[in-house]
Design a protein around this motif. Structure first.
Motif, mmCIF file in Angstrom:
data_model
loop_
_atom_site.group_PDB
_atom_site.id
_atom_site.type_symbol
_atom_site.label_atom_id
_atom_site.label_comp_id
_atom_site.label_asym_id
_atom_site.label_seq_id
_atom_site.Cartn_x
_atom_site.Cartn_y
_atom_site.Cartn_z
ATOM 1 N N TYR A 21 -12.621 -32.699 -46.177
ATOM 2 C CA TYR A 21 -13.835 -33.231 -45.252
ATOM 3 C C TYR A 21 -14.135 -32.195 -43.939
ATOM 4 O O TYR A 21 -14.237 -31.293 -44.010
ATOM 5 C CB TYR A 21 -13.769 -34.685 -44.980
ATOM 6 C CG TYR A 21 -15.855 -34.738 -44.343
ATOM 7 C CD1 TYR A 21 -16.653 -33.908 -44.116
ATOM 8 C CD2 TYR A 21 -15.509 -35.608 -43.183
ATOM 9 C CE1 TYR A 21 -17.547 -34.563 -43.374
ATOM 10 C CE2 TYR A 21 -16.288 -35.647 -42.504
ATOM 11 C CZ TYR A 21 -17.417 -35.409 -42.409
ATOM 12 O OH TYR A 21 -18.837 -35.348 -42.271
ATOM 13 N N ILE A 22 -12.211 -32.168 -42.881
ATOM 14 C CA ILE A 22 -12.608 -31.413 -42.004
ATOM 15 C C ILE A 22 -12.429 -30.471 -42.788
ATOM 16 O O ILE A 22 -12.929 -29.359 -42.348
ATOM 17 C CB ILE A 22 -11.409 -31.780 -40.696
ATOM 18 C CG1 ILE A 22 -11.933 -33.611 -40.793
ATOM 19 C CG2 ILE A 22 -11.545 -31.536 -39.658
ATOM 20 C CD1 ILE A 22 -13.318 -33.739 -39.829
ATOM 21 N N PRO A 23 -11.349 -29.522 -43.500
ATOM 22 C CA PRO A 23 -11.374 -28.150 -43.231
ATOM 23 C C PRO A 23 -12.295 -28.116 -43.977
ATOM 24 O O PRO A 23 -12.755 -26.648 -43.594
ATOM 25 C CB PRO A 23 -9.918 -28.672 -44.921
ATOM 26 C CG PRO A 23 -9.085 -29.616 -44.757
ATOM 27 C CD PRO A 23 -10.061 -30.984 -44.236
ATOM 28 N N THR A 24 -12.898 -28.017 -45.252
ATOM 29 C CA THR A 24 -14.777 -27.778 -45.627
ATOM 30 C C THR A 24 -15.343 -26.963 -45.048
ATOM 31 O O THR A 24 -16.236 -26.405 -44.446
ATOM 32 C CB THR A 24 -14.831 -28.236 -46.803
ATOM 33 O OG1 THR A 24 -14.834 -29.870 -46.688
ATOM 34 C CG2 THR A 24 -14.035 -27.867 -47.466
ATOM 35 N N ASN A 25 -15.630 -28.083 -43.601
ATOM 36 C CA ASN A 25 -16.176 -27.845 -42.877
ATOM 37 C C ASN A 25 -15.884 -26.845 -41.726
ATOM 38 O O ASN A 25 -16.950 -25.931 -41.332
ATOM 39 C CB ASN A 25 -15.990 -28.954 -42.106
ATOM 40 C CG ASN A 25 -17.108 -30.812 -42.241
ATOM 41 O OD1 ASN A 25 -17.808 -30.303 -42.536
ATOM 42 N ND2 ASN A 25 -17.215 -31.855 -41.398
ATOM 43 N N ILE A 26 -14.631 -27.129 -40.964
ATOM 44 C CA ILE A 26 -13.816 -25.596 -40.364
ATOM 45 C C ILE A 26 -14.872 -24.255 -40.954
ATOM 46 O O ILE A 26 -14.759 -23.494 -39.727
ATOM 47 C CB ILE A 26 -13.362 -25.994 -39.680
ATOM 48 C CG1 ILE A 26 -13.186 -27.190 -39.309
ATOM 49 C CG2 ILE A 26 -12.307 -24.951 -38.888
ATOM 50 C CD1 ILE A 26 -11.954 -28.297 -38.497
ATOM 51 N N ILE A 27 -14.427 -24.418 -42.420
ATOM 52 C CA ILE A 27 -14.557 -23.259 -43.423
ATOM 53 C C ILE A 27 -16.124 -22.501 -43.018
ATOM 54 O O ILE A 27 -16.411 -21.354 -43.236
ATOM 55 C CB ILE A 27 -14.074 -23.143 -44.343
ATOM 56 C CG1 ILE A 27 -11.674 -23.462 -44.662
ATOM 57 C CG2 ILE A 27 -14.422 -22.363 -45.258
ATOM 58 C CD1 ILE A 27 -11.009 -24.081 -46.035
ATOM 59 N N SER A 28 -16.765 -23.341 -42.869
ATOM 60 C CA SER A 28 -18.208 -23.109 -42.957
ATOM 61 C C SER A 28 -18.553 -22.917 -41.615
ATOM 62 O O SER A 28 -19.338 -21.996 -41.523
ATOM 63 C CB SER A 28 -19.101 -24.498 -43.445
ATOM 64 O OG SER A 28 -18.763 -24.962 -42.570
ATOM 65 N N ILE A 29 -17.696 -22.839 -40.550
ATOM 66 C CA ILE A 29 -18.388 -22.794 -39.418
ATOM 67 C C ILE A 29 -17.884 -21.490 -38.992
ATOM 68 O O ILE A 29 -18.078 -19.881 -38.014
ATOM 69 C CB ILE A 29 -17.514 -23.480 -38.325
ATOM 70 C CG1 ILE A 29 -18.321 -24.866 -38.546
ATOM 71 C CG2 ILE A 29 -17.900 -23.219 -36.780
ATOM 72 C CD1 ILE A 29 -17.641 -25.756 -38.194
ATOM 73 N N THR A 30 -16.399 -21.201 -39.591
ATOM 74 C CA THR A 30 -15.406 -19.949 -38.502
ATOM 75 C C THR A 30 -16.211 -18.386 -39.639
ATOM 76 O O THR A 30 -16.425 -18.576 -41.030
ATOM 77 C CB THR A 30 -13.840 -20.134 -38.606
ATOM 78 O OG1 THR A 30 -14.130 -20.574 -40.434
ATOM 79 C CG2 THR A 30 -13.766 -20.986 -38.161
ATOM 80 N N ASP A 31 -15.310 -17.576 -39.358
ATOM 81 C CA ASP A 31 -16.408 -16.085 -39.706
ATOM 82 C C ASP A 31 -14.474 -15.718 -41.162
ATOM 83 O O ASP A 31 -14.329 -14.069 -41.015
ATOM 84 C CB ASP A 31 -16.345 -14.847 -38.742
ATOM 85 C CG ASP A 31 -17.353 -15.190 -38.251
ATOM 86 O OD1 ASP A 31 -17.762 -15.829 -38.247
ATOM 87 O OD2 ASP A 31 -16.600 -15.538 -37.024
ATOM 88 N N GLY A 32 -14.140 -16.947 -41.317
ATOM 89 C CA GLY A 32 -12.815 -16.543 -42.278
ATOM 90 C C GLY A 32 -11.728 -17.337 -42.569
ATOM 91 O O GLY A 32 -11.700 -18.003 -40.937
ATOM 92 N N GLN A 33 -11.120 -17.236 -42.954
ATOM 93 C CA GLN A 33 -9.717 -17.726 -42.702
ATOM 94 C C GLN A 33 -8.115 -17.559 -43.720
ATOM 95 O O GLN A 33 -8.248 -16.747 -44.410
ATOM 96 C CB GLN A 33 -9.817 -19.405 -43.434
ATOM 97 C CG GLN A 33 -9.669 -19.214 -45.166
ATOM 98 C CD GLN A 33 -10.956 -19.255 -46.009
ATOM 99 O OE1 GLN A 33 -12.253 -19.328 -45.562
ATOM 100 N NE2 GLN A 33 -10.899 -19.194 -47.273
ATOM 101 N N ILE A 34 -7.151 -17.808 -42.702
ATOM 102 C CA ILE A 34 -6.055 -17.289 -43.188
ATOM 103 C C ILE A 34 -5.420 -18.016 -43.771
ATOM 104 O O ILE A 34 -5.222 -19.702 -42.959
ATOM 105 C CB ILE A 34 -4.823 -17.033 -42.055
ATOM 106 C CG1 ILE A 34 -5.499 -15.198 -41.237
ATOM 107 C CG2 ILE A 34 -3.111 -15.902 -42.394
ATOM 108 C CD1 ILE A 34 -4.446 -15.097 -40.159
#
Length: 380
Positions: A264-277
């Protein structure tokens, strides 16, 4: 701090542990001191010093909750923020004003990437804020020691809360840290902020929310859990020249469980940010450090911020490296490859993997990175 406003009662959150206290209203929203005096200091979210270096004298206070800049107040992200790590700068570049998530399981080197990025900002005119949310005191103490050792503390503010602190203190920590960083951004400076980590922040928010009888949703988190992170991360941006032209780059960190990126929390923050490492535990165990999984990592701004020399040298490096990793998986099933394909993909892929390995606390300059990348792409 007032949390709930109901017709017949007020729900408040305590920011300190105490058995006996008197509560008085001060007609002010939660705010923190800001200013140059905070640089080089370790403070709690209310800016009380934790480093035994005396009082902090500031002349200005700003609220911890502030509206994010309007769309028309923002400039495109075009200037790179060099991390000093070859695998990030060449393949998943970060720009000043971007929000790039660092996620992975526990003990895969997430904080190490953020720490190396802070150390690499020395003499680059970028100020840094490190916000520890519910971290072990020993881990934060080691990080501060490393910053001192590499002469990075003089341009860094550390905002720290430990696991023993009340949930209210952990909840306000990232907002306080962002307000301290915004002060410099509004003065036209470039600032980097690291939130370590936002899972702890979500848990700290869930605790008082449940105690105050707010309706729980998925995984017992309150319904506005997405909003508390989006309103925090939206404050990171690159301001227009008329507003000073400063930037605030965010590196939020999220710890996953059993490589479950779809929680839940990881997908939320992935959708807010401009990419992920994304950091892979498998790579970490094999000693491929930093353990960045290039196939699962992305920078949605990246290419526009990258220096042209990187694009010309490492343009197709990411694709060929991802192909090599796919091929390596198939090779385990004894897949037959013709000699030419094997030579091109496997040998080059292995060389690229070795070249992208890097020790901690050893960031490389752009010139050194280009030399190494050029060597590997030319087959030297």
């Amino acid at each position: 701090m007032v949390f709930n406003l109901n017709p017949k009662e007020v729900g408040v959150v305590m920011l300190s542990r105490s058995d006996a206290f008197t509560v008085t209203r001060i007609d002010r929203v939660m705010d923190v001191p800001v200013g140059e005096a905070l640089l080089g200091r370790v403070v709690d979210p209310t800016a009380i010093p934790l480093d035994n270096s005396g009082q902090i004298n500031t002349f200005e206070r700003k609220p911890i909750e502030r509206e994010a800049p309007e769309i028309m107040e923002r400039e495109p992200v075009t200037v790179p923020l060099q991390t000093g790590l070859k695998v990030v700068d060449a393949l998943i570049p970060i720009g000043r004003g971007q929000r790039e998530l660092i996620l992975g399981d526990r003990q895969t080197g997430k904080t190490a990437i953020a720490l190396d990025t802070i150390i690499n900002q020395k003499d680059k005119n970028v100020l840094c804020v490190y916000c520890a949310i519910g971290q072990r005191s020993s881990s934060v103490a080691k990080l501060i020691e490393d910053l001192h050792k590499h002469d990075a503390m003089k341009y860094t503010i550390v905002v720290s809360t430990s696991g023993e602190d009340p949930p209210g203190m952990k909840y306000i920590a990232p907002y306080s840290a962002t307000t301290m960083a915004e002060y410099f951004m509004e003065k036209g400076r470039d600032v980097l902020i690291v939130y370590d980590d936002l899972i702890n922040h979500a848990i700290a928010y869930r605790e008082p929310s449940l105690l105050l009888r707010r309706p729980p949703g998925r995984e017992a988190f309150p319904g506005d859990i997405f909003y508390i992170h989006s309103r925090l991360l939206e404050r990171s941006t690159h301001l227009r020249k008329e507003l000073g032209g400063g930037s605030l780059t965010a590196l939020p960190i999220v710890a996953t469980k059993a490589q479950n990126v779809a929680a839940y929390i990881p997908t939320n923050i992935i959708s807010i940010t401009d990419g992920q490492i994304y950091l892979s535990p498998d790579r970490f165990q094999k000693g491929i450090l930093p353990a960045v999984d290039v196939g699962k990592s992305v920078s949605r701004v990246g290419g526009k911020t990258q220096l042209p020399v990187y694009r010309s040298i490492a343009g197709n490096l990411r694709l060929s490296y991802s192909q090599f990793e796919e091929l390596e998986k198939f090779a385990r099933f004894r897949t037959r490859l013709d000699e030419k394909t094997r030579k091109i993909l496997v040998e080059r892929g292995r060389r690229v993997r070795e070249v992208l390995k890097q020790d901690q606390y050893k960031p490389l300059t752009v010139t050194d990175q280009i030399a190494v990348l050029l060597s590997v792409t030319e087959g030297i």
